[in-house]
Design an enzyme around this catalytic site. Structure first.
Site, mmCIF file in Angstrom:
data_model
loop_
_atom_site.group_PDB
_atom_site.id
_atom_site.type_symbol
_atom_site.label_atom_id
_atom_site.label_comp_id
_atom_site.label_asym_id
_atom_site.label_seq_id
_atom_site.Cartn_x
_atom_site.Cartn_y
_atom_site.Cartn_z
ATOM 1 N N PRO A 2 35.752 38.257 38.708
ATOM 2 C CA PRO A 2 34.353 38.194 39.121
ATOM 3 C C PRO A 2 33.800 39.597 39.343
ATOM 4 O O PRO A 2 34.425 40.422 39.997
ATOM 5 C CB PRO A 2 34.418 37.403 40.428
ATOM 6 C CG PRO A 2 35.650 36.579 40.298
ATOM 7 C CD PRO A 2 36.624 37.430 39.547
ATOM 8 N N GLU A 3 32.620 39.863 38.787
ATOM 9 C CA GLU A 3 31.992 41.161 38.972
ATOM 10 C C GLU A 3 30.931 41.052 40.060
ATOM 11 O O GLU A 3 30.736 39.990 40.661
ATOM 12 C CB GLU A 3 31.454 41.668 37.634
ATOM 13 C CG GLU A 3 32.566 41.751 36.582
ATOM 14 C CD GLU A 3 32.237 42.608 35.365
ATOM 15 O OE1 GLU A 3 31.431 43.540 35.458
ATOM 16 O OE2 GLU A 3 32.832 42.324 34.292
ATOM 17 N N ARG A 315 43.079 47.898 31.129
ATOM 18 C CA ARG A 315 42.023 46.930 30.853
ATOM 19 C C ARG A 315 41.487 47.142 29.442
ATOM 20 O O ARG A 315 41.487 48.256 28.918
ATOM 21 C CB ARG A 315 40.867 47.067 31.865
ATOM 22 C CG ARG A 315 41.267 46.830 33.305
ATOM 23 C CD ARG A 315 41.773 45.426 33.566
ATOM 24 N NE ARG A 315 40.794 44.418 33.235
ATOM 25 C CZ ARG A 315 39.808 44.045 34.040
ATOM 26 N NH1 ARG A 315 39.668 44.613 35.227
ATOM 27 N NH2 ARG A 315 38.955 43.112 33.673
#
Length: 325
Positions: A2-3, A315
């Site tokens: 979640p950002e 990432r």
């Protein structure tokens, strides 16, 4: 993961439905049993989101800190009151008066994902999915590994899979927040911009890593990182100290805008100037919502060059080697 926009939406959900109410707290999974026993019966008095972390205050100068991490999510059940700043999301952020229900390919109603008061479950996480209607049983049955359940007379909030779930004193909350970079929805926007510019100007680290560093700027994750850099036409490998200050300022100001769009629509919409049909398609499908994210091997929407994907600090980084050269 979640950002920032998701965590702000969750905080607004708590403010509307949990704050001001005494809660029954439990840890069905058992991993937060001691903490749950401490807050059981207390009244939630305030909530705040900073970047990717949420802080829920209880009477007695006690705070609950939650960081959802990669897999965490809050599920809400019961009578859910929509926060007006989210429920009022209208079309393309004021670009059109178009309204309507738009479900994305994960089953989320992008415009009313919190919705009006109803008996249902609403998942608040990055991978929001429509959950089945529940029966009349109250409280609802526990489903899966619930780390923490907060229950009022009419609303239930279940926490699953967080990276952090802990109780903090006010001083500990302040120390946690002090380590975070500025958040446009929390800090003074102009001061935040100057702070980000000054920090990045000192760093030899690649700008693509710095934007993911929550100590530099709060709330940006993998999706927003890729999209912000593309929109700025900035090479992600450039050392922060070599990125012109006007470019850094532009990225910050773009983040201010995109974060607000994310909060109000529930989606990380990073495409501009879409037609009404294009906007609806983007709301319905993540494949139509971004410039470069998740588009490895596909042609750049601007120049046609193949979008690359590589590992940067563990990432995946998506970028166009031509537009961002």
């Amino acid at each position: 993961m979640p950002e920032g926009h998701s965590v702000h939406r969750i905080a607004r959900q708590f403010d509307r439905n949990i704050v001001g109410h005494a809660v029954h707290a439990s840890s069905p999974q058992g991993r937060f049993a001691e903490g749950a026993s401490v807050i059981d019966g207390r009244t939630a008095t305030s909530v705040r989101a900073v970047g990717k972390q949420m802080f829920l205050e209880f009477d007695g100068d006690l705070w609950l800190r939650v960081h959802l991490g990669m897999y965490g999510a809050w599920d809400f059940a019961g009578e859910i009151q929509a926060d007006p700043t989210i429920a009022a999301a209208n079309g393309r952020m004021g670009q059109t008066n178009q309204r309507g229900t738009v479900f994305d390919d994960a089953g989320e109603n992008s415009l009313t994902s919190i919705g009006a008061p109803r008996r249902t479950r609403v998942r608040m996480s990055e991978q929001t999915t429509g959950l089945p209607e529940q029966d009349a049983q109250w409280p609802p049955p526990v489903v899966g590994q619930v780390r923490l359940r907060l229950l009022t007379e009419v609303t239930c909030a279940d926490l699953r899979g967080p990276t952090a779930c802990e109780l903090q004193t006010p001083d500990e909350v302040a120390a946690t927040i002090a380590k975070l970079g500025p958040d446009p929805l929390v800090d003074d926007v102009a001061a935040g911009e100057q702070r980000v510019v000054e920090v990045i100007a000192r760093k030899p680290t690649a700008i693509g890593q710095l934007l993911m560093d929550q100590g530099v700027v709060s709330g940006i994750g993998n999706v927003y990182r890729a999209e912000l850099l593309f929109r700025a036409r900035q090479n992600p490998h450039t050392p922060g100290r070599d990125v012109p200050s006007d470019v850094v300022r532009g990225i910050w100001r773009d983040w201010v805008r995109l974060l607000q769009i994310g909060v109000e629509t529930g989606q990380m919409m990073t495409m501009d100037d879409l037609s009404p049909d294009g906007w609806r398609a983007a709301m319905a499908s993540r494949d139509d919502r971004h410039w470069v994210y998740h588009r490895a091997g596909l042609p750049c929407r601007v120049c046609g060059t193949t979008i690359l994907v590589e590992e940067m600090a563990t990432r995946k980084l998506y970028w166009c080697p031509n537009c961002q050269s």
